[in-house]
Design a protein around this motif. Structure first.
Motif: not given
Length: 325
Positions: A133-156
Motif C-alpha cells: 500500500l503506497h501511501r496512507p489513504d485518510p478515507l480508508m475503510q479498514i474492514h473493506e480494505l482488510a476484506e479486499t486484501l484477504m480476497t486477493l490472497q485467497a484468490d492467489g
C-alpha cells in the motif's frame, strides 16, 4: 561480510539483501508506447541486477504511468524462466491528477482490485509476491480494505502484503484487522535523510520536536519482524564525487569521508552510503534505482564489508552537520 539474515528471509529464504527499484525503466513519464530500445534496456538492467545477486524487484502501478511494469513484463514474456527466481513487489493506492480531480490516494475495494489486475497484466505474471500500500489513504475503510486484501490472497493473486510511508500506529491499526502479517514497511531513509535516526538520539533534547519522523516506528517494525525498506537510499548521489563541490560545508566534508572509506574498503561511494544503512540493527533493505550497469555493480559491493562503529558514527555526525547532544 554483512549478515544475510533479515526479516524478509522468513518468507523468502533466498531473498537478496539489496532490492532493485524499477521506477527508471520504461522510458518517459508520458503515454508514449514503450519501444524495443526500452525493452532491450530493461533486459540489460534486469540481467545485470540478477548477475550481481539481486533477485528482489520493486514496482508501483504508477511508475512511468504503468510502463515500468509493462516493460518488465515484456522481459518476462521473452524469458519466462526468470519469474521463478524473482521476488516481485508492486504498490498501489496513488492516483494521479485527472480532469478536475487532484492527485489523491485510494484504498477502496474497486481501486485496489483494479490496480492489482493492471499490475498482473502489465507484469505478465499470475501473482505478486508482495502487494504494498503506497501511501496512507485518510478515507480508508479498514474492514473493506482488510476484506479486499484477504480476497486477493485467497484468490492467489497476492502472496503477502506490505505498506509504504506509514508510521507504527497506522501499521498496527491495519495489522489488527488483517489475518495475515504485514511483512514490510518502505520509508525514506539515507545518509542524507536522517530523521529516522535523529528521532532516537534527540529524545529530551532541543530540536526533537522538529524531527520529521514518528517516534517508535523503527522499534515497532523490529519488534514485529517487519522488514524496513529504504527508498531514496543513495540520497540522490549527494555523497558521490559531485558532493565535493557542494555549497554546504558538511556535505563536502561527508562526501570526502565517504570517498576515503570507499578507498579503504575497496568499494564505491554508493556502497559506503548503503553500508551506512545496512549497519543498523534493524537490517534495512536498501532499494537502489540506478539504471547504470556499473553503478548497480558498485552498489552491491556494500555486501562485501561492514562499517565499524567508529566509521558509522563518523558518517552520521558528519552528515548531521552538527555534534550529537
Amino acid at each position: 561480510m554483512v549478515s544475510q539474515v533479515f526479516p524478509l528471509s522468513t518468507y523468502f529464504p533466498t531473498v537478496s539483501r539489496i532490492a532493485y527499484g524499477c521506477m527508471g525503466l520504461g522510458g518517459g513519464w508520458d503515454k508514449d508506447p514503450i519501444t524495443t530500445k526500452d525493452i532491450s534496456h530493461a533486459h540489460s538492467v534486469i540481467d545485470a541486477a540478477m548477475s550481481y545477486g539481486i533477485n528482489f524487484f520493486d514496482h508501483a502501478d504508477i511508475y512511468r504511468l504503468g510502463k515500468a511494469e509493462q516493460v518488465f513484463g515484456e522481459v518476462l514474456k521473452q524469458k519466462p524462466e526468470l519469474r521463478d527466481s524473482m521476488i516481485i513487489q508492486s504498490k498501489c493506492g496513488i492516483r494521479f491528477k485527472e480532469a478536475n480531480l487532484p492527485g489523491r490516494y485510494d484504498f477502496s475495494e474497486k481501486w485496489i482490485k483494479h490496480s492489482v489486475e493492471g499490475s498482473l497484466r502489465r507484469l505478465n505474471t499470475e501473482y505478486l509476491d508482495i502487494l504494498m500500500l503506497h501511501r496512507p489513504d485518510p478515507l480508508m475503510q479498514i474492514h473493506e480494505l482488510a476484506e479486499t486484501l484477504m480476497t486477493l490472497q485467497a484468490d492467489g493473486k497476492v502472496k503477502h502484503f506490505a505498506v509504504s510511508n506509514m508510521n507504527q500506529f497506522q501499521v498496527e491499526f491495519l495489522q489488527k484487522n488483517l489475518d495475515t502479517p504485514i511483512i514490510a514497511n518502505q520509508i525514506e531513509m539515507s545518509l542524507g535523510k536522517l530523521d529516522w535516526l535523529n528521532d532516537g538520539v534527540l529524545v529530551g533534547s532541543d530540536g526533537n520536536n522538529s524531527v520529521d519522523f514518528v517516534s517508535g516506528t523503527l522499534e515497532y517494525c523490529q519488534t514485529k519482524h517487519i522488514q524496513l525498506q529504504a527508498w531514496g537510499c543513495l540520497a540522490q548521489g549527494k555523497y558521490s564525487e559531485q558532493g565535493l563541490n557542494s555549497e554546504c560545508e558538511h556535505i563536502r566534508r561527508t562526501s570526502k569521508l565517504v570517498l576515503e572509506l570507499a578507498q579503504k574498503h575497496h568499494a564505491t561511494a554508493e556502497a559506503v552510503v548503503l553500508a551506512f544503512l545496512m549497519k543498523h540493527p534493524s537490517n534495512i533493505q536498501p532499494i537502489i534505482g540506478t539504471t547504470n550497469l556499473e553503478r548497480i555493480k558498485g552498489a552491491t559491493m556494500a555486501l562485501d564489508f561492514e562499517l565499524t562503529r567508529d566509521e558509522w558514527y563518523s558518517l552520521f555526525v558528519s552528515a548531521r552537520g552538527e555534534a550529537l547532544p
